[in-house]
Design a protein around this motif. Structure first.
Motif, PDB file in Angstrom:
ATOM      1  N   ALA A 306       0.830  -1.206   0.000  1.00 23.17           N
ATOM      2  CA  ALA A 306       0.000   0.000   0.000  1.00 23.17           C
ATOM      3  C   ALA A 306       0.867   1.260   0.000  1.00 23.17           C
ATOM      4  CB  ALA A 306      -0.925  -0.011   1.219  1.00 23.17           C
ATOM      5  N   LEU A 307       1.952   1.244   0.767  1.00 29.60           N
ATOM      6  CA  LEU A 307       2.844   2.408   0.820  1.00 29.60           C
ATOM      7  C   LEU A 307       3.522   2.638  -0.527  1.00 29.60           C
ATOM      8  CD1 LEU A 307       3.855   4.528   2.832  1.00 29.60           C
ATOM      9  CD2 LEU A 307       5.759   3.000   3.359  1.00 29.60           C
ATOM     10  N   MET A 308       3.927   1.571  -1.177  1.00 34.41           N
ATOM     11  CA  MET A 308       4.542   1.708  -2.502  1.00 34.41           C
ATOM     12  C   MET A 308       3.529   2.191  -3.529  1.00 34.41           C
ATOM     13  SD  MET A 308       6.833  -1.763  -2.305  1.00 34.41           S
ATOM     14  CE  MET A 308       7.485  -1.667  -3.967  1.00 34.41           C
ATOM     15  N   THR A 309       2.271   1.801  -3.363  1.00 30.02           N
ATOM     16  CA  THR A 309       1.213   2.303  -4.248  1.00 30.02           C
ATOM     17  C   THR A 309       1.057   3.812  -4.096  1.00 30.02           C
ATOM     18  OG1 THR A 309       0.025   0.192  -4.179  1.00 30.02           O
ATOM     19  CG2 THR A 309      -1.244   2.153  -4.766  1.00 30.02           C
ATOM     20  N   VAL A 310       1.066   4.297  -2.858  1.00 25.48           N
ATOM     21  CA  VAL A 310       0.983   5.740  -2.618  1.00 25.48           C
ATOM     22  C   VAL A 310       2.170   6.452  -3.267  1.00 25.48           C
ATOM     23  CG1 VAL A 310       1.064   7.529  -0.837  1.00 25.48           C
ATOM     24  CG2 VAL A 310      -0.355   5.498  -0.499  1.00 25.48           C
TER      25      VAL A 310
END
Length: 413
Positions: A306-310
């Motif tokens: 999720a953090l890499m998606t952001v």
């Protein structure tokens, strides 16, 4: 009548691996990445510029050579993992392949240094990939051989830190050596020296002779997703998150030059790479220890994805230099967490102790295949389907899908 005890090599480890063993294995792992990334970051590009025939772009030569090497890597890793599974040596299953791989890799780097044609360069690089993947497959399999489930996050973190430091060290050696030939020789020497402490000081549990017949080698590569769904979902999770990351990083130089109009895009890539490496190193070991402590893997993989998606979404929606810096930092944090914890998760979904090397080799295809698939997907998106906003939007969506699919794994919390 009781059954005879299984050989130590084929049982799940219960005793904690020592710090010396972890340090030596991490150093050997970092040395292999020096052998890969000194060429990939610097030396192959310089060599391609020297050897490109008239009328042929150096970029095309480099793409062809590295693409051929990537194909060899995808085949070599599971193949040598399977061979190490069946190695009945008094030095253990893995150590002979680590030694043979680094010696062969050093020899291949020396051969590559003397290449005078594009064909010779391609042959040399394919041999580097073939031999160093033999060593890498054995190093990867040594972790589930020797480390209990509850410690694999921490060990995976140290291996991940060594990988990043190996990339930096390889780039530094290639740059400081003072030439293409000297750079290859420096990387070759470091690759051998870095592996020696593990080879000389540590031994693997031995496999009894005749325990694993070689004739079953090819049949062993058939893994049924229906029989082993956790392994299949874990593979797909790793593939998609790595593909999203590869799409985000592939055209970073062109993004800085053509979208952000940076006056020094090469320097900008260096700055972003440094920011990414620092934040990755800051999380890769900590996340592994934390995951071991609480006994869970999935929340870390999900949060990292999720953090890499952001971060990738920032490249699509906040197209400024500060936005790129923030994205690089968040990608480093997310990928650091993912690197250590996903490795531990993967070792816990392996179907059988007897096939750890082969199965981890198949899993490692999920690292290499995105490097081949990313250019195929990215080029038409940038050229015909909306440019960089769409590219980074697609990358974010792919990474998020991979993170969500980790919830389909049932056997690991």
């Amino acid at each position: 009548m009781s059954r005879p005890a299984a050989p130590e090599a084929l049982t799940e480890p219960t005793e904690r691996a020592g710090r010396g063993w972890t340090a030596a294995l991490s150093l050997a792992n970092g040395a292999i990445w020096v052998g890969w990334y000194g060429p990939l970051q610097i030396l192959l590009a310089l060599q391609a510029a020297e050897l490109a025939p008239p009328g042929t772009a150096k970029e095309s030569v480099l793409a062809w050579v590295t693409g051929a090497g990537a194909v060899v890597s995808m085949v070599a890793n599971p193949l040598f993992g399977a061979l190490s599974d069946r190695t009945a040596s008094r030095f253990g299953r893995r150590t002979p392949w680590i030694l043979a791989g680094v010696l062969g890799g050093a020899g291949a780097l020396v051969l590559l240094a003397g290449a005078g044609t594009v064909a010779g360069m391609a042959l040399g690089w394919c041999l580097v990939q073939l031999t160093l993947n033999a060593a890498f497959a054995a190093i990867t399999a040594a972790v589930p051989d020797r480390v209990p489930h509850g410690r694999r996050g921490a060990v995976g973190g140290w291996l991940g830190a060594a990988q990043i430091l190996g990339v930096v060290a390889g780039t530094g050696l290639a740059t400081a050596a003072g030439g293409v030939v000297a750079g290859y020789l420096a990387c070759a020497g470091f690759t051998v020296l870095g592996a020696l402490p593990y080879v000389l000081l540590h031994r693997d549990p031995a496999l009894p002779a005749g325990r694993r017949p070689a004739r079953a080698l090819l049949a062993g590569f058939r893994i049924s997703p229906r029989r082993h769904p956790d392994l299949a979902w874990a593979w797909l999770t790793r593939f998609l998150i790595n593909l999203g990351n590869a799409l985000a990083l592939l055209y970073l130089l062109y993004y800085l030059r053509d979208v952000l109009h940076r006056p020094d895009p090469d320097g900008g890539v260096l700055v972003l790479t440094a920011v990414n490496a620092v934040t990755l190193l800051g999380t890769v070991v900590v996340a592994g220890f934390w995951s071991d402590r609480i006994g869970r893997r999935q929340p870390f993989v999900l949060g990292a994805g999720a953090l890499m998606t952001v971060a990738t979404g920032l490249l699509a929606g906040w197209q400024t230099w500060p936005g790129a810096l923030c994205a690089a930092a968040l990608l480093g944090v997310g990928f650091g967490v993912f690197t250590s914890v996903d490795f531990a998760l993967m070792t816990q979904v392996l179907p059988a102790a007897a096939d750890r090397g082969k199965d981890l080799g198949i899993i490692n295809i999920a690292n290499a295949l995105p490097q081949v698939a990313a250019p195929v997907l990215a080029a038409p998106i940038v050229q015909h389907l909306g440019g960089y906003r769409v590219l980074y939007g697609v990358a974010a969506g792919i990474g998020l899908l991979g993170a969500l699919l980790v919830r389909r794994i049932r056997g690991v919390a």
